[in-house]
Design a protein around this motif. Structure first.
Motif, PDB file in Angstrom:
ATOM      1  N   PRO A 225       0.814  -1.233   0.000  1.00 39.15           N
ATOM      2  CA  PRO A 225       0.000   0.000   0.000  1.00 39.15           C
ATOM      3  C   PRO A 225       0.841   1.275   0.000  1.00 39.15           C
ATOM      4  O   PRO A 225       0.362   2.340  -0.382  1.00 39.15           O
ATOM      5  CB  PRO A 225      -0.816  -0.083   1.298  1.00 39.15           C
ATOM      6  CG  PRO A 225      -0.527  -1.414   1.906  1.00 39.15           C
ATOM      7  CD  PRO A 225       0.685  -1.994   1.259  1.00 39.15           C
ATOM      8  N   SER A 226       2.128   1.159   0.408  1.00 40.95           N
ATOM      9  CA  SER A 226       2.953   2.369   0.467  1.00 40.95           C
ATOM     10  C   SER A 226       3.594   2.691  -0.894  1.00 40.95           C
ATOM     11  O   SER A 226       4.166   3.762  -1.081  1.00 40.95           O
ATOM     12  CB  SER A 226       4.047   2.231   1.529  1.00 40.95           C
ATOM     13  OG  SER A 226       4.949   1.197   1.163  1.00 40.95           O
ATOM     14  N   PHE A 227       3.484   1.766  -1.857  1.00 40.47           N
ATOM     15  CA  PHE A 227       4.048   2.035  -3.185  1.00 40.47           C
ATOM     16  C   PHE A 227       3.174   3.060  -3.916  1.00 40.47           C
ATOM     17  O   PHE A 227       1.953   2.927  -3.977  1.00 40.47           O
ATOM     18  CB  PHE A 227       4.120   0.740  -4.017  1.00 40.47           C
ATOM     19  CG  PHE A 227       4.336   1.003  -5.486  1.00 40.47           C
ATOM     20  CD1 PHE A 227       5.519   1.565  -5.937  1.00 40.47           C
ATOM     21  CD2 PHE A 227       3.319   0.748  -6.416  1.00 40.47           C
ATOM     22  CE1 PHE A 227       5.704   1.851  -7.290  1.00 40.47           C
ATOM     23  CE2 PHE A 227       3.499   1.025  -7.761  1.00 40.47           C
ATOM     24  CZ  PHE A 227       4.706   1.567  -8.195  1.00 40.47           C
ATOM     25  N   THR A 228       3.815   4.091  -4.480  1.00 36.47           N
ATOM     26  CA  THR A 228       3.065   5.122  -5.209  1.00 36.47           C
ATOM     27  C   THR A 228       3.755   5.438  -6.540  1.00 36.47           C
ATOM     28  O   THR A 228       4.950   5.202  -6.697  1.00 36.47           O
ATOM     29  CB  THR A 228       2.982   6.442  -4.395  1.00 36.47           C
ATOM     30  OG1 THR A 228       4.295   6.980  -4.238  1.00 36.47           O
ATOM     31  CG2 THR A 228       2.337   6.222  -3.030  1.00 36.47           C
ATOM     32  N   PHE A 229       2.981   5.967  -7.471  1.00 35.46           N
ATOM     33  CA  PHE A 229       3.537   6.479  -8.731  1.00 35.46           C
ATOM     34  C   PHE A 229       2.555   7.499  -9.295  1.00 35.46           C
ATOM     35  O   PHE A 229       1.392   7.547  -8.868  1.00 35.46           O
ATOM     36  CB  PHE A 229       3.821   5.329  -9.715  1.00 35.46           C
ATOM     37  CG  PHE A 229       2.608   4.768 -10.427  1.00 35.46           C
ATOM     38  CD1 PHE A 229       2.443   4.932 -11.793  1.00 35.46           C
ATOM     39  CD2 PHE A 229       1.624   4.074  -9.727  1.00 35.46           C
ATOM     40  CE1 PHE A 229       1.339   4.410 -12.459  1.00 35.46           C
ATOM     41  CE2 PHE A 229       0.520   3.545 -10.383  1.00 35.46           C
ATOM     42  CZ  PHE A 229       0.374   3.722 -11.755  1.00 35.46           C
ATOM     43  N   PRO A 230       2.996   8.365 -10.223  1.00 40.93           N
ATOM     44  CA  PRO A 230       2.084   9.400 -10.736  1.00 40.93           C
ATOM     45  C   PRO A 230       1.073   8.812 -11.721  1.00 40.93           C
ATOM     46  O   PRO A 230       1.448   8.132 -12.680  1.00 40.93           O
ATOM     47  CB  PRO A 230       3.023  10.389 -11.453  1.00 40.93           C
ATOM     48  CG  PRO A 230       4.416   9.914 -11.219  1.00 40.93           C
ATOM     49  CD  PRO A 230       4.357   8.496 -10.786  1.00 40.93           C
ATOM     50  N   TYR A 231      -0.191   9.117 -11.490  1.00 40.87           N
ATOM     51  CA  TYR A 231      -1.242   8.655 -12.409  1.00 40.87           C
ATOM     52  C   TYR A 231      -2.514   9.464 -12.130  1.00 40.87           C
ATOM     53  O   TYR A 231      -2.542  10.326 -11.248  1.00 40.87           O
ATOM     54  CB  TYR A 231      -1.496   7.145 -12.225  1.00 40.87           C
ATOM     55  CG  TYR A 231      -2.101   6.492 -13.463  1.00 40.87           C
ATOM     56  CD1 TYR A 231      -1.334   6.296 -14.611  1.00 40.87           C
ATOM     57  CD2 TYR A 231      -3.435   6.106 -13.496  1.00 40.87           C
ATOM     58  CE1 TYR A 231      -1.880   5.725 -15.749  1.00 40.87           C
ATOM     59  CE2 TYR A 231      -3.995   5.533 -14.631  1.00 40.87           C
ATOM     60  CZ  TYR A 231      -3.215   5.343 -15.757  1.00 40.87           C
ATOM     61  OH  TYR A 231      -3.761   4.787 -16.886  1.00 40.87           O
ATOM     62  N   VAL A 232      -3.565   9.163 -12.887  1.00 40.97           N
ATOM     63  CA  VAL A 232      -4.854   9.842 -12.707  1.00 40.97           C
ATOM     64  C   VAL A 232      -5.775   8.895 -11.929  1.00 40.97           C
ATOM     65  O   VAL A 232      -6.271   7.909 -12.488  1.00 40.97           O
ATOM     66  CB  VAL A 232      -5.470  10.211 -14.080  1.00 40.97           C
ATOM     67  CG1 VAL A 232      -6.798  10.927 -13.902  1.00 40.97           C
ATOM     68  CG2 VAL A 232      -4.501  11.089 -14.868  1.00 40.97           C
ATOM     69  N   PRO A 233      -6.011   9.160 -10.641  1.00 42.02           N
ATOM     70  CA  PRO A 233      -6.791   8.221  -9.819  1.00 42.02           C
ATOM     71  C   PRO A 233      -8.192   7.931 -10.364  1.00 42.02           C
ATOM     72  O   PRO A 233      -8.661   6.797 -10.294  1.00 42.02           O
ATOM     73  CB  PRO A 233      -6.875   8.907  -8.451  1.00 42.02           C
ATOM     74  CG  PRO A 233      -5.735   9.871  -8.430  1.00 42.02           C
ATOM     75  CD  PRO A 233      -5.509  10.293  -9.845  1.00 42.02           C
ATOM     76  N   THR A 234      -8.850   8.960 -10.942  1.00 46.67           N
ATOM     77  CA  THR A 234     -10.218   8.722 -11.446  1.00 46.67           C
ATOM     78  C   THR A 234     -10.218   7.708 -12.591  1.00 46.67           C
ATOM     79  O   THR A 234     -11.137   6.902 -12.714  1.00 46.67           O
ATOM     80  CB  THR A 234     -10.877  10.037 -11.930  1.00 46.67           C
ATOM     81  OG1 THR A 234      -9.965  10.705 -12.819  1.00 46.67           O
ATOM     82  CG2 THR A 234     -11.218  10.945 -10.768  1.00 46.67           C
ATOM     83  N   HIS A 235      -9.166   7.727 -13.433  1.00 49.26           N
ATOM     84  CA  HIS A 235      -9.072   6.763 -14.535  1.00 49.26           C
ATOM     85  C   HIS A 235      -8.886   5.349 -13.971  1.00 49.26           C
ATOM     86  O   HIS A 235      -9.548   4.401 -14.405  1.00 49.26           O
ATOM     87  CB  HIS A 235      -7.886   7.094 -15.455  1.00 49.26           C
ATOM     88  CG  HIS A 235      -8.112   8.299 -16.324  1.00 49.26           C
ATOM     89  ND1 HIS A 235      -7.296   8.610 -17.387  1.00 49.26           N
ATOM     90  CD2 HIS A 235      -9.054   9.270 -16.288  1.00 49.26           C
ATOM     91  CE1 HIS A 235      -7.735   9.719 -17.976  1.00 49.26           C
ATOM     92  NE2 HIS A 235      -8.784  10.143 -17.307  1.00 49.26           N
ATOM     93  N   LEU A 236      -7.970   5.214 -12.996  1.00 48.24           N
ATOM     94  CA  LEU A 236      -7.715   3.884 -12.439  1.00 48.24           C
ATOM     95  C   LEU A 236      -8.937   3.372 -11.681  1.00 48.24           C
ATOM     96  O   LEU A 236      -9.297   2.197 -11.785  1.00 48.24           O
ATOM     97  CB  LEU A 236      -6.491   3.921 -11.508  1.00 48.24           C
ATOM     98  CG  LEU A 236      -6.099   2.561 -10.917  1.00 48.24           C
ATOM     99  CD1 LEU A 236      -5.817   1.526 -12.004  1.00 48.24           C
ATOM    100  CD2 LEU A 236      -4.892   2.695  -9.991  1.00 48.24           C
ATOM    101  N   GLN A 237      -9.592   4.254 -10.953  1.00 44.41           N
ATOM    102  CA  GLN A 237     -10.809   3.883 -10.205  1.00 44.41           C
ATOM    103  C   GLN A 237     -11.846   3.292 -11.166  1.00 44.41           C
ATOM    104  O   GLN A 237     -12.416   2.237 -10.916  1.00 44.41           O
ATOM    105  CB  GLN A 237     -11.357   5.149  -9.530  1.00 44.41           C
ATOM    106  CG  GLN A 237     -12.761   5.026  -8.943  1.00 44.41           C
ATOM    107  CD  GLN A 237     -12.777   4.618  -7.493  1.00 44.41           C
ATOM    108  OE1 GLN A 237     -11.775   4.700  -6.802  1.00 44.41           O
ATOM    109  NE2 GLN A 237     -13.920   4.147  -7.028  1.00 44.41           N
TER     110      GLN A 237
END
Length: 369
Positions: A225-237
C-alpha cells in the motif's frame, strides 16, 4: 426526430470552418508534461495552457464532428447520433467564436466556457450507445455485429479522443483550484497508491453486487500500500471498478445456488520498472474462447442502456458508463490513453484473469485518433 444534415441547422461558413480545422494537425501531450507544467499553476502558465486549448480543442472536436457525419450503415442519421454531432458542432462554434486569449481575465472567461463544454458532453457515451442500438433495431438480425469493424474502429477512435478532450479540459479547470491537496496536480496525483485506489474501487463494486444480489464474494488485495507512482486516480478507479464488478457478477452467478462458499476475487498489484500491473482474478467460470474477442466490442452487448429509460438526452447525472456493456472496451481505452493496456485471459470452466498494465514512466504521448 427526422434525420437532418448539419448544414440545415448550422451555417455554411461554420461547416466550412469545421472542415478546415479538422485537417489541422493535433498536438499530443504526455502525462509527465501535464504534471510538470501544472505543478506551477502561475498566471503565466494558466495563460499558456488556455491559449494552447483555444487552438487545440477546435481541431480535436472538428475531427469528431466530421466523422460523426460520415458513418457507415446509416449510423450518422440515427437521432441519437445527430444529437451527439450537434453537441460537437455547438462546442466547436463556442470555441471558435471566443476571441484571442490575451490576459488572465480572458483566460478565466475561457475556463468557464470549456467547463460548460465538458458538462454538455457528459452523456456522449450512453447517447452514442443509444445511436448504435437504434442502428441495430433497424438492421437484419442475421448480421453478426462483431463483424461491423468500421463501427467498432470508429467508436474506439471516438471514445479515445473524448478521453483526451476531457482530460485536457479537466486538467486545465482543476489547476485553478486554490490550495490543492499535497501531491495533486489537476487530475494527476503524483503519489497515487494503486493498492488504495483498487481498495476504494472494489468496495464500490462490491456494494453494487450486494445491492443487486443480496450477497457478494470477498475481495482480497495483495500489494504494497505504500508504493506510489504518478497517475490519474479517477481513470484507475473507473478501470478497476469495471473489472471487479464483472468478476463479482461472474462469481456470484456461478455460486448463487451452490452449497460451496463463493471463492474470493483476488487483486494483485505488481510494480515493475516500466509498468505497474494490476491483475484481477476470479473463479466465475470463465468465458468461452470463441466469445473472448466479443468482450472488447460495443455492438454485441445485451445489457440495457440506461438511456432507454429517459426520454431526455440531456445531461442527466444518473447516467454512467456502467451497466450497458461498454465497461471493458472503454477501460482498455483509458489504459491505452497513457501508454498502458488491458488484456483478458480466460479458462472456460474455471475463471478469468484481467491484466491492467499502466505505464509507470508517464512519458508516452497521447494517442491521437
Amino acid at each position: 426526430m427526422a434525420a437532418k444534415k448539419a448544414c440545415e441547422s448550422f451555417s455554411k461558413s461554420l461547416i466550412e470552418d469545421v472542415h478546415k480545422w479538422g485537417c489541422m494537425k493535433q498536438t499530443g501531450v504526455s502525462l509527465r508534461h501535464m504534471m510538470e507544467f501544472g505543478s506551477k499553476p502561475t498566471d503565466r502558465n494558466l495563460l499558456i495552457s488556455g491559449q494552447f486549448l483555444h487552438k487545440e480543442l477546435p481541431i480535436r472536436i472538428a475531427r469528431r464532428a466530421i466523422e460523426l457525419d460520415t458513418l457507415p450503415y446509416g449510423l450518422s442519421e440515427k437521432p441519437a447520433t445527430l444529437k451527439v454531432r450537434d453537441w460537437y458542432l455547438d462546442s466547436f462554434r463556442d470555441l471558435r467564436s471566443f476571441p484571442e486569449i490575451k490576459d488572465i481575465n480572458d483566460e478565466k472567461e475561457f475556463t468557464q466556457m470549456i467547463k460548460a463544454i465538458k458538462v454538455r458532453h457528459n452523456n456522449v457515451v450512453p447517447t452514442m450507445a443509444l445511436g448504435v442500438q437504434q442502428l441495430k433495431k433497424g438492421m437484419d438480425p442475421k448480421i453478426v455485429y462483431e463483424d461491423l469493424d468500421e463501427i467498432h474502429q470508429f467508436l474506439d477512435r471516438f471514445y479515445l479522443s473524448r478521453i483526451g478532450i476531457r482530460m485536457l479540459i479537466g486538467q486545465h479547470v482543476k489547476l485553478h483550484k486554490p490550495n490543492p491537496s499535497p501531491h495533486v496536480v489537476g487530475y494527476i496525483h503524483t503519489k497515487m497508491s494503486p493498492v488504495e485506489v483498487a481498495k476504494n474501487a472494489s468496495e464500490a463494486a462490491r456494494a453494487i453486487c450486494l445491492r443487486e444480489y443480496g450477497s457478494a464474494p470477498d475481495i482480497n488485495i495483495y500489494g504494497d500500500p505504500s508504493f506510489t507512482f504518478p497517475y490519474v486516480p479517477t481513470h484507475l478507479q473507473l478501470m478497476v471498478f469495471e473489472l471487479v464488478k464483472n468478476s463479482l457478477r461472474a462469481v456470484q452467478e456461478r455460486f448463487m445456488y451452490s452449497d460451496k462458499v463463493a471463492p474470493p476475487v483476488r487483486i494483485i498489484v505488481a510494480e515493475g520498472i516500466e509498468d505497474v500491473t494490476i491483475k484481477i482474478s476470479d473463479e466465475g467460470g470463465g468465458i468461452k474462447r470463441s466469445g473472448l474477442p466479443k468482450i472488447f466490442t460495443y455492438l454485441y452487448s445485451t445489457a440495457k442502456n440506461p438511456l432507454d429509460e429517459y426520454t431526455d438526452l440531456g445531461t442527466d447525472d444518473r447516467i454512467t458508463m456502467a451497466g450497458y456493456g461498454y465497461g471493458i472496451p472503454i477501460s482498455r481505452l483509458y489504459a491505452k490513453y497513457f501508454g498502458g493496456d488491458l488484456q483478458v485471459i480466460s479458462m472456460e470452466g474455471y475463471g478469468t484473469d484481467a491484466y491492467l498494465h499502466l505505464s509507470r514512466l508517464g512519458d508516452s504521448q497521447e494517442p491521437l485518433p
